[in-house]
Each structure stands twice: as structure tokens, then as C-alpha cells.
Design an enzyme around this catalytic site. Sequence first.
Site, PDB file in Angstrom:
ATOM      1  N   ALA A  48       7.780   1.822   2.047  1.00 18.78           N
ATOM      2  CA  ALA A  48       8.206   1.957   3.446  1.00 18.78           C
ATOM      3  C   ALA A  48       8.257   3.441   3.777  1.00 18.78           C
ATOM      4  CB  ALA A  48       9.575   1.333   3.651  1.00 18.78           C
TER       5      ALA A  48
ATOM      6  N   SER B  39       0.834  -1.207   0.000  1.00 21.28           N
ATOM      7  CA  SER B  39       0.000   0.000   0.000  1.00 21.28           C
ATOM      8  C   SER B  39       0.866   1.253   0.000  1.00 21.28           C
ATOM      9  CB  SER B  39      -0.867   0.009   1.259  1.00 21.28           C
ATOM     10  OG  SER B  39      -1.438  -1.244   1.465  1.00 21.28           O
TER      11      SER B  39
ATOM     12  N   ASP C  48       6.312  -3.699  -1.775  1.00 21.75           N
ATOM     13  CA  ASP C  48       5.666  -2.772  -0.851  1.00 21.75           C
ATOM     14  C   ASP C  48       6.549  -1.537  -0.680  1.00 21.75           C
ATOM     15  OD1 ASP C  48       3.842  -1.732   0.920  1.00 21.75           O
ATOM     16  OD2 ASP C  48       3.776  -3.486   2.209  1.00 21.75           O
TER      17      ASP C  48
ATOM     18  N   GLU D  55       0.018  -5.753   5.606  1.00 22.80           N
ATOM     19  CA  GLU D  55       1.301  -5.798   4.881  1.00 22.80           C
ATOM     20  C   GLU D  55       2.243  -6.817   5.513  1.00 22.80           C
ATOM     21  OE1 GLU D  55       1.337  -1.157   3.333  1.00 22.80           O
ATOM     22  OE2 GLU D  55       2.513  -1.704   5.084  1.00 22.80           O
TER      23      GLU D  55
HETATM   24  O1  LIG Z   1       0.677   1.858   5.718  1.00 24.61           O
HETATM   25  C1  LIG Z   1       1.248   2.166   4.689  1.00 24.61           C
HETATM   26  C2  LIG Z   1       2.415   1.468   4.169  1.00 24.61           C
HETATM   27  O2  LIG Z   1       3.241   0.889   5.135  1.00 24.61           O
HETATM   28  C3  LIG Z   1       3.208   2.221   3.107  1.00 24.61           C
HETATM   29  O3  LIG Z   1       3.916   1.258   2.402  1.00 24.61           O
HETATM   30  C4  LIG Z   1       4.167   3.248   3.660  1.00 24.61           C
HETATM   31  O4  LIG Z   1       3.466   4.149   4.486  1.00 24.61           O
HETATM   32  C5  LIG Z   1       4.878   4.031   2.533  1.00 24.61           C
HETATM   33  O5  LIG Z   1       3.959   4.787   1.842  1.00 24.61           O
HETATM   34  P1  LIG Z   1       4.405   5.788   0.660  1.00 24.61           P
HETATM   35  O6  LIG Z   1       4.901   4.934  -0.458  1.00 24.61           O
HETATM   36  O7  LIG Z   1       3.164   6.548   0.320  1.00 24.61           O
HETATM   37  O8  LIG Z   1       5.471   6.672   1.217  1.00 24.61           O
END
Ligand SMILES: O=C[C@H](O)[C@H](O)[C@H](O)COP(=O)(O)O
Length: 247
Positions: free
Chosen positions: A123, A61, A121, A143
Site C-alpha cells: 500500500a 504489486s 499486497d 489489485e
Molecule cells: O500500484 C501499485 C500498488 O498499489 C502497490 O502495492 C503500492 O504502490 C505500494 O508499493 P510499494 O510496496 O512499492 O511501496
Amino acid sequence: MSAARSVATRLLYRDGIYPRAPRFSASTPLPSVERAKAAAGHAAVAHSFKPEQHKVIGIGSGSTIIPVVEAFGALPPSVLQDKLFIPTGMQSSQLIRKFKLRLGSLDDLERWPRPIDIAFDGADDVDANLEVIKGGGACHLREKVIMHASRHNIIVADARKNSEILGVGLWNQGVPVEVVPYALDYVLNSLARLEPSSHKLSERHTATLRMGGFAKAGPVLTDNGNFVLDVVFPSSECLAASCRVRY
Ligand SMILES: O=C[C@H](O)[C@H](O)[C@H](O)COP(=O)(O)O
């Protein structure tokens, strides 16, 4: 075309796996962070996805996962026909559908253990030991289930998230902890009793119930109907110790 984009594009066309161009337009300049995320996402698929070996693919996500799914969406139907995509939540389900990939669920999988071949995924923060903080988007519980079920895990992140010390750089809002509402006070009390790992530390950590802000009155609810606590530790040492606490 920027250097980052041309590298990503070269990788996408590697081995003739990507006959179609990825679906962003070169005429619309992306902000540099978005460009970095796109380059990282496309490169992750180009480098790590092996169509012959990876039939069941976990999708995480967040915003960085979008170009990952976009890169899968650009694959030819002959490569995608026997692939199943397992989401970590509502957002990734919608993405998988949007890019017309085959949506599955953990319940569809029979192989045991580790029924997922590879999972991608994002982070929030990553250190040199590849320890990560996740859950900025409140999706970390599922996740972690998908990561546990997967033989290989690929974390995709742009350079801003490369930290020497977790939790003190760009990402400083703490370690997200998902909590069943029933256990909220119990978990808050347990966190309050976590001892700092060093006698030099007098400050204690703080746990804040994440609120919905403009998007929702009251606390954020995860895809599982749970709350999220953001637990900020006063020093890197204490943060590292907290990361070793496994619930
Ligand atoms: O709960 C969300 C997940 O762990 C996301 O993978 C993490 O927050 C990174 O999100 P973004 O790619 O939007 O920085």
C-alpha cells in the site's frame, strides 16, 4: 544482524515451516527502508499464511511484495506443491516465475464466490481504520479485483506508511484513479465537479495525468492499457470524502 532481521528470521523459522534461510545475504547490509520492507514481507507470510487452509494465493504489486514472494519461495517443495499463485499484473507474474512458484490466473479458478484463499499486497498509505491508498505503481485496478476475489487480504507496509490522515504524510501525490483512455475527458470533468465535503473548503482538488518521465514518453499506460490520474485533494476531509466515492 539487525533486530528487524532477527525477528523476521525467527518468524520464518516458526513451526519448522521454513527450513531454508530466506535468500538475502546477511553480509550485504540493506538500506533501512529495504530492511523494514523485508522484515514486514517475511513476517506477513510467517504470521498469516496457513499451508493447510491457503491453497490459492493472490500476489499484489510494488516493492514490498518482493520479500513476500521471496518468503514463499523459501518454503519447502512439500508445502508448495499444491499452491497456486495468482498475480495482479506483469510484475507479480514475473516475480512468481522468478521464485519458481506455480503461476495461475483468475480463469483457472472454479470456486465461487471468493476463489482466492488469501492475498498479499502493499500500500502507499494506511490509516488507523485500515483505509489505504493504492496505485503508486499503477497496478491498483487488478489489485482490487484480486482483493475482491480473496477471502482474506493482508496489506504489508513498513512503518513510514502508517498515517494518521491519508494522503498528507509521506504519500502526498493523491489518490490514483485508473481511467480507460476513451473516458479520459469524461472522468476529468466528473472529478472537476466533485464537491468539497465541507463549506469551509474553498480549494478544489487537482487531477494530473501520470506521465512516464524518463521511462516512457507520454502518459503511463497500465497493464490494462489505461491511463492513471493522480487526484490530490486539498484537505484530509475532502480526501476522506473522495475515498468514499465508489466508481
Ligand atoms: O500500484 C501499485 C500498488 O498499489 C502497490 O502495492 C503500492 O504502490 C505500494 O508499493 P510499494 O510496496 O512499492 O511501496
